[in-house]
Structures are given as structure tokens and as C-alpha cells.
Design a protein around this motif. Structure first.
Motif, mmCIF file in Angstrom:
data_model
loop_
_atom_site.group_PDB
_atom_site.id
_atom_site.type_symbol
_atom_site.label_atom_id
_atom_site.label_comp_id
_atom_site.label_asym_id
_atom_site.label_seq_id
_atom_site.Cartn_x
_atom_site.Cartn_y
_atom_site.Cartn_z
ATOM 1 N N ARG A 103 0.835 -1.187 0.000
ATOM 2 C CA ARG A 103 0.000 0.000 0.000
ATOM 3 C C ARG A 103 0.882 1.253 0.000
ATOM 4 N NH1 ARG A 103 -5.043 -1.743 2.171
ATOM 5 N NH2 ARG A 103 -4.832 -3.785 3.075
ATOM 6 N N PHE A 104 0.385 2.316 -0.627
ATOM 7 C CA PHE A 104 1.116 3.587 -0.615
ATOM 8 C C PHE A 104 0.972 4.264 0.746
ATOM 9 C CE2 PHE A 104 1.064 8.221 -1.248
ATOM 10 C CZ PHE A 104 2.372 8.391 -1.667
ATOM 11 N N TRP A 105 -0.259 4.369 1.218
ATOM 12 C CA TRP A 105 -0.511 5.015 2.504
ATOM 13 C C TRP A 105 -0.397 3.997 3.622
ATOM 14 C CZ3 TRP A 105 -0.371 10.004 2.100
ATOM 15 C CH2 TRP A 105 -0.860 10.633 0.970
ATOM 16 N N GLY A 106 0.014 4.449 4.789
ATOM 17 C CA GLY A 106 0.010 3.596 5.971
ATOM 18 C C GLY A 106 -1.423 3.216 6.307
ATOM 19 N N ARG A 107 -1.619 2.192 7.085
ATOM 20 C CA ARG A 107 -2.956 1.693 7.370
ATOM 21 C C ARG A 107 -3.795 2.645 8.220
ATOM 22 N NH1 ARG A 107 -4.081 -3.686 6.234
ATOM 23 N NH2 ARG A 107 -2.274 -4.854 5.578
ATOM 24 N N GLY A 108 -3.208 3.355 9.111
ATOM 25 C CA GLY A 108 -3.976 4.149 10.056
ATOM 26 C C GLY A 108 -3.986 5.634 9.738
ATOM 27 N N TYR A 109 -4.682 6.350 10.597
ATOM 28 C CA TYR A 109 -4.702 7.804 10.540
ATOM 29 C C TYR A 109 -5.023 8.323 11.926
ATOM 30 C CZ TYR A 109 -9.806 7.348 10.397
ATOM 31 O OH TYR A 109 -11.108 7.038 10.685
ATOM 32 N N PHE A 110 -4.713 9.574 12.161
ATOM 33 C CA PHE A 110 -5.013 10.225 13.431
ATOM 34 C C PHE A 110 -6.214 11.126 13.226
ATOM 35 C CE2 PHE A 110 -4.667 14.148 15.900
ATOM 36 C CZ PHE A 110 -4.704 13.647 17.185
ATOM 37 N N SER A 111 -7.163 11.091 14.152
ATOM 38 C CA SER A 111 -8.354 11.927 14.054
ATOM 39 C C SER A 111 -8.744 12.400 15.443
ATOM 40 C CB SER A 111 -9.503 11.124 13.451
ATOM 41 O OG SER A 111 -10.707 11.843 13.556
ATOM 42 N N THR A 112 -9.046 13.675 15.549
ATOM 43 C CA THR A 112 -9.562 14.214 16.796
ATOM 44 C C THR A 112 -10.465 15.393 16.488
ATOM 45 O OG1 THR A 112 -8.981 15.041 19.001
ATOM 46 C CG2 THR A 112 -7.647 15.802 17.180
ATOM 47 N N THR A 113 -11.368 15.669 17.391
ATOM 48 C CA THR A 113 -12.157 16.884 17.268
ATOM 49 C C THR A 113 -11.372 17.988 17.947
ATOM 50 O OG1 THR A 113 -13.328 16.424 19.319
ATOM 51 C CG2 THR A 113 -14.339 15.633 17.293
ATOM 52 N N ALA A 114 -11.794 19.199 17.769
ATOM 53 C CA ALA A 114 -11.100 20.319 18.394
ATOM 54 C C ALA A 114 -11.652 20.553 19.797
ATOM 55 C CB ALA A 114 -11.251 21.561 17.525
ATOM 56 N N GLY A 115 -11.894 19.487 20.559
ATOM 57 C CA GLY A 115 -12.503 19.598 21.878
ATOM 58 C C GLY A 115 -11.524 19.971 22.974
ATOM 59 N N ASN A 116 -10.385 19.296 23.044
ATOM 60 C CA ASN A 116 -9.425 19.547 24.117
ATOM 61 C C ASN A 116 -8.629 20.824 23.899
ATOM 62 O OD1 ASN A 116 -10.230 17.230 25.360
ATOM 63 N ND2 ASN A 116 -8.549 15.993 24.580
ATOM 64 N N ILE A 117 -8.438 21.189 22.664
ATOM 65 C CA ILE A 117 -7.740 22.428 22.352
ATOM 66 C C ILE A 117 -8.661 23.265 21.476
ATOM 67 C CG2 ILE A 117 -5.420 21.470 22.533
ATOM 68 C CD1 ILE A 117 -5.404 21.181 19.501
ATOM 69 N N THR A 118 -8.434 24.525 21.437
ATOM 70 C CA THR A 118 -9.313 25.384 20.648
ATOM 71 C C THR A 118 -8.962 25.287 19.170
ATOM 72 O OG1 THR A 118 -7.881 27.327 20.787
ATOM 73 C CG2 THR A 118 -9.492 27.011 22.565
ATOM 74 N N GLU A 119 -9.902 25.645 18.337
ATOM 75 C CA GLU A 119 -9.666 25.655 16.901
ATOM 76 C C GLU A 119 -8.550 26.635 16.544
ATOM 77 O OE1 GLU A 119 -13.247 26.327 14.722
ATOM 78 O OE2 GLU A 119 -14.254 24.630 15.644
ATOM 79 N N ASP A 120 -8.427 27.703 17.312
ATOM 80 C CA ASP A 120 -7.373 28.687 17.056
ATOM 81 C C ASP A 120 -5.982 28.068 17.195
ATOM 82 O OD1 ASP A 120 -9.304 30.619 16.646
ATOM 83 O OD2 ASP A 120 -9.253 31.293 18.740
ATOM 84 N N VAL A 121 -5.815 27.156 18.140
ATOM 85 C CA VAL A 121 -4.528 26.489 18.319
ATOM 86 C C VAL A 121 -4.219 25.607 17.114
ATOM 87 C CG1 VAL A 121 -3.267 24.807 19.733
ATOM 88 C CG2 VAL A 121 -4.660 26.569 20.830
ATOM 89 N N VAL A 122 -5.208 24.863 16.633
ATOM 90 C CA VAL A 122 -5.021 24.015 15.444
ATOM 91 C C VAL A 122 -4.688 24.884 14.230
ATOM 92 C CG1 VAL A 122 -6.126 22.388 13.866
ATOM 93 C CG2 VAL A 122 -6.534 22.210 16.318
ATOM 94 N N MET A 123 -5.439 25.969 14.043
ATOM 95 C CA MET A 123 -5.208 26.857 12.903
ATOM 96 C C MET A 123 -3.811 27.488 12.963
ATOM 97 S SD MET A 123 -7.888 26.655 11.026
ATOM 98 C CE MET A 123 -8.090 28.111 10.050
ATOM 99 N N ALA A 124 -3.382 27.921 14.150
ATOM 100 C CA ALA A 124 -2.048 28.519 14.300
ATOM 101 C C ALA A 124 -0.967 27.496 13.969
ATOM 102 C CB ALA A 124 -1.869 29.050 15.714
ATOM 103 N N TYR A 125 -1.143 26.248 14.436
ATOM 104 C CA TYR A 125 -0.175 25.196 14.129
ATOM 105 C C TYR A 125 -0.086 24.968 12.619
ATOM 106 C CZ TYR A 125 1.952 20.645 13.601
ATOM 107 O OH TYR A 125 2.757 19.621 13.180
ATOM 108 N N LEU A 126 -1.240 24.859 11.959
ATOM 109 C CA LEU A 126 -1.241 24.614 10.520
ATOM 110 C C LEU A 126 -0.652 25.804 9.760
ATOM 111 C CD1 LEU A 126 -4.624 22.784 10.164
ATOM 112 C CD2 LEU A 126 -2.375 21.834 9.722
#
Length: 139
Positions: A103-126
Motif C-alpha cells: 500500500r502507498f498510505w500507511g494503514r492508520g490515521y489520526f483523528s480528533t475533534t477540536a474539543g481539548n484544544i481550541t480551533e485557534d490552536v489548530v489553525m495557528a499550528y497549521l
């Protein structure tokens, strides 16, 4: 924080997703990187998924998306990964050689909602990730 509306629903389902090529090989560059971006955008359009932000590194895909209630996260990721894997092996010789019979892609993936951290933290990281790598799947 805006809500999205469907025919019979109002929702705010945002997910932070990360997946990588098998063995985390650094193969997402050049033309392959453009095709990953194109493939993900095509799947998002088909499934009514909105890309809020995202970054493509040489060794992983990192996205913040809004997925409507009628689409499961696993179906979206499965389709995004599956759509590209076979095409990449057909189009790119170096990928076909590196991943022969695998397979090209690995079998798994990471998924989380923005519950524990704010969306602003995710957006700043990206945003920092995009500034470092200079490439976004949403642009």
C-alpha cells in the motif's frame, strides 16, 4: 464559530486529521505533492467536506476539515487515501518501485475533534506548518 446547515441539520463537526505514506517515507514532493492535493480536493468536493486549513509535508498529510453528519470520518479518509494510492503507482515510476506489492498510505490515521484544544490552536499550528513548508491542500 459558525454553524453549517444541511436540508434537515445544523452542525459544526470539525476534525483534525493526519495520515502518512507507509513507513513515513518522504515521497510527497514535486508532482506527487500536487497530485495528492488535487486528489484530496476532488474527494472533498464529492463528499461535501470543507477544508478549513491543511498542510502537506514531505512525509504526511495534515488537515482540519468540516465533515457533514451524513459522512463518517473513516469513509472520508478511506476515500481520500484510496483514490490516490492506485493512481500514484500507475503514474509515478519511483513510487511503483518503492511500494511494489504494498500500500502507498500507511494503514492508520489520526483523528480528533477540536474539543481539548481550541480551533485557534489548530489553525495557528497549521499556519506555521504552511509557512515552513510553503504548501497547503486548501489553496
Amino acid at each position: 464559530m459558525g454553524y453549517s446547515k444541511g436540508c434537515h441539520t445544523t452542525f459544526h463537526h470539525r476534525y483534525h486529521l493526519v495520515w502518512a505514506p507507509k513507513y513515513r517515507f518522504k515521497v510527497l514532493h514535486g508532482e506527487v505533492r500536487l497530485r495528492v492535493r488535487e486528489s484530496i480536493k476532488q474527494v472533498c468536493d464529492e463528499m461535501d467536506v470543507t477544508i478549513i486549513n491543511g498542510a502537506l509535508s514531505r512525509d504526511h498529510v495534515h488537515m482540519f476539515v468540516e465533515i457533514p453528519p451524513h459522512v463518517s470520518v473513516s469513509d472520508f479518509v478511506r476515500r481520500a487515501k484510496g483514490r490516490s494510492s492506485r493512481k500514484f503507482k500507475q503514474e509515478f515510476e519511483h513510487i511503483r518501485r518503492r511500494y511494489w506489492g504494498q500500500r502507498f498510505w500507511g494503514r492508520g490515521y489520526f483523528s480528533t475533534t477540536a474539543g481539548n484544544i481550541t480551533e485557534d490552536v489548530v489553525m495557528a499550528y497549521l499556519d506555521r506548518h504552511i509557512a515552513k513548508n510553503g504548501f497547503s491542500p486548501s489553496a
